[in-house]
Design an enzyme around this catalytic site. Structure first.
Site, PDB file in Angstrom:
ATOM      1  N   CYS A 136       0.804  -1.201   0.045  1.00 12.56           N
ATOM      2  CA  CYS A 136       0.100  -0.026  -0.009  1.00 12.56           C
ATOM      3  C   CYS A 136       0.887   1.247  -0.086  1.00 12.56           C
ATOM      4  O   CYS A 136       2.250   1.330   0.528  1.00 12.56           O
ATOM      5  CB  CYS A 136      -0.830   0.008   1.415  1.00 12.56           C
ATOM      6  SG  CYS A 136      -2.065   1.502   1.189  1.00 12.56           S
ATOM      7  N   ASP A 161       0.387   3.785   1.726  1.00  6.36           N
ATOM      8  CA  ASP A 161       0.403   4.353   3.237  1.00  6.36           C
ATOM      9  C   ASP A 161       1.544   4.898   3.596  1.00  6.36           C
ATOM     10  O   ASP A 161       2.547   3.890   3.446  1.00  6.36           O
ATOM     11  CB  ASP A 161      -0.302   3.399   3.852  1.00  6.36           C
ATOM     12  CG  ASP A 161      -0.902   4.096   5.516  1.00  6.36           C
ATOM     13  OD1 ASP A 161      -0.010   4.684   5.984  1.00  6.36           O
ATOM     14  OD2 ASP A 161      -2.068   3.982   5.698  1.00  6.36           O
ATOM     15  N   ARG A 213       2.661   5.121   6.457  1.00  7.85           N
ATOM     16  CA  ARG A 213       3.041   4.499   7.735  1.00  7.85           C
ATOM     17  C   ARG A 213       3.581   2.843   7.545  1.00  7.85           C
ATOM     18  O   ARG A 213       3.851   1.982   8.285  1.00  7.85           O
ATOM     19  CB  ARG A 213       1.893   4.203   8.588  1.00  7.85           C
ATOM     20  CG  ARG A 213       1.336   5.500   9.034  1.00  7.85           C
ATOM     21  CD  ARG A 213      -0.219   5.376   9.717  1.00  7.85           C
ATOM     22  NE  ARG A 213      -1.001   4.897   8.783  1.00  7.85           N
ATOM     23  CZ  ARG A 213      -2.344   4.571   8.923  1.00  7.85           C
ATOM     24  NH1 ARG A 213      -2.627   4.718  10.182  1.00  7.85           N
ATOM     25  NH2 ARG A 213      -3.101   4.096   7.817  1.00  7.85           N
ATOM     26  N   HIS A 228      -2.026  -4.001   5.172  1.00  4.28           N
ATOM     27  CA  HIS A 228      -1.715  -3.444   6.522  1.00  4.28           C
ATOM     28  C   HIS A 228      -3.087  -3.248   7.051  1.00  4.28           C
ATOM     29  O   HIS A 228      -4.112  -2.961   6.313  1.00  4.28           O
ATOM     30  CB  HIS A 228      -0.855  -2.361   6.515  1.00  4.28           C
ATOM     31  CG  HIS A 228      -1.486  -1.192   5.862  1.00  4.28           C
ATOM     32  ND1 HIS A 228      -2.095   0.148   6.782  1.00  4.28           N
ATOM     33  CD2 HIS A 228      -1.791  -0.530   4.616  1.00  4.28           C
ATOM     34  CE1 HIS A 228      -2.760   1.141   5.888  1.00  4.28           C
ATOM     35  NE2 HIS A 228      -2.458   0.402   4.532  1.00  4.28           N
ATOM     36  N   CYS A 247      -6.120   0.001   6.920  1.00  2.00           N
ATOM     37  CA  CYS A 247      -5.929   0.641   5.690  1.00  2.00           C
ATOM     38  C   CYS A 247      -7.113   1.535   5.323  1.00  2.00           C
ATOM     39  O   CYS A 247      -8.163   1.396   5.248  1.00  2.00           O
ATOM     40  CB  CYS A 247      -5.706  -0.279   4.550  1.00  2.00           C
ATOM     41  SG  CYS A 247      -5.669   0.308   2.957  1.00  2.00           S
TER      42      CYS A 247
HETATM   43 CO    CO Z   1      -3.471   1.263   2.883  1.00  2.00          CO
END
Ligand code: CO
Length: 219
Positions: free
Chosen positions: A43, A45, A47, A99, A102
């Site tokens: 992803c 993302d 993080r 994750h 999400c």
């Molecule tokens: Co995500």
């Protein structure tokens, strides 16, 4: 340039200096070739910084990231990354890593509207529809969302195995294993979803196992 961006460039100089202090030839060696053994599909993302969280160095992992780590059969961006990784770099492992928490999954589950991206996340909606009976059995929203994050990884692992690139590589006898992992932004730990597929037969067995587990087929 803003001070914040100046800081990024200063960080970069310090980072390169630190690597060179440990291995003066590091960048010179990498400049002529890359031989990563892994392809990571994860992803976008912020993080989930893939190379950092498995503590690998530049050159070790080929990476494709998009919102909600989706592998769509007609996404030529993802397919091109996979084709190069398989045919040219000859990676041995393809890791699909989702994750928990999400935002893309959450948006799809809660029917939030953000614009163009709603169409991309429509694929997550399809997964929700497919497993709706199984998901309805979860009593609380958080565990249902965790389950969707995991199911989404499994669906994408199957999508990786289903496309012509992996199927043909397996037919040629090329050694590639496709894995499903999930990362927790709460503790920084990866969890193996026990989905490691190295043949089309293993993939079919895994699909059947998931179909039985989620009640899509009943014996
Ligand atoms: Co995500």
């Amino acid at each position: 340039m803003s001070q914040k961006l100046e800081q990024l460039l200063a960080n970069n100089r310090a980072w390169a200096k630190q690597i060179k202090s440990q291995d003066p030839e590091f960048f010179t060696k990498l400049s002529t070739q890359q031989t990563p053994k892994y392809l990571w599909i994860g992803c976008s993302d912020s993080r989930v910084p893939c190379t950092q969280l498995v503590d690998l160095l530049p050159g070790d992992m080929f990476v494709h990231r998009n919102v909600a780590n989706l592998v769509i059969h007609t996404d030529f961006n993802c397919l091109s990354v996979m084709q190069y990784a398989i045919d040219v770099l000859k990676v041995e492992h393809i890791i699909v890593c989702g994750h928990y928490r999400c935002g893309g999954i959450q948006a799809a589950m809660q029917h939030q509207e953000f614009g163009l991206i709603d169409n991309w996340l429509r694929h997550v909606q399809d997964t929700l529809n497919k497993y709706q009976n199984y998901l309805a059995a979860f009593s609380d929203e958080q565990s249902r969302m965790d389950a969707v994050c995991e199911l989404n990884v499994m669906e994408q692992v199957f999508n990786v195995c289903e496309n012509t690139l992996v199927r043909n590589a397996w037919k040629r006898g090329q050694n590639i294993t496709v894995h499903g992992w999930i990362y927790s932004v709460e503790d920084g730990l990866l969890r193996d979803l026990n989905l490691s597929l190295a043949t089309i037969e293993e993939m079919k067995a895994a699909v059947k196992h998931l179909d039985l587990k989620t009640g899509l087929i009943v014996t």
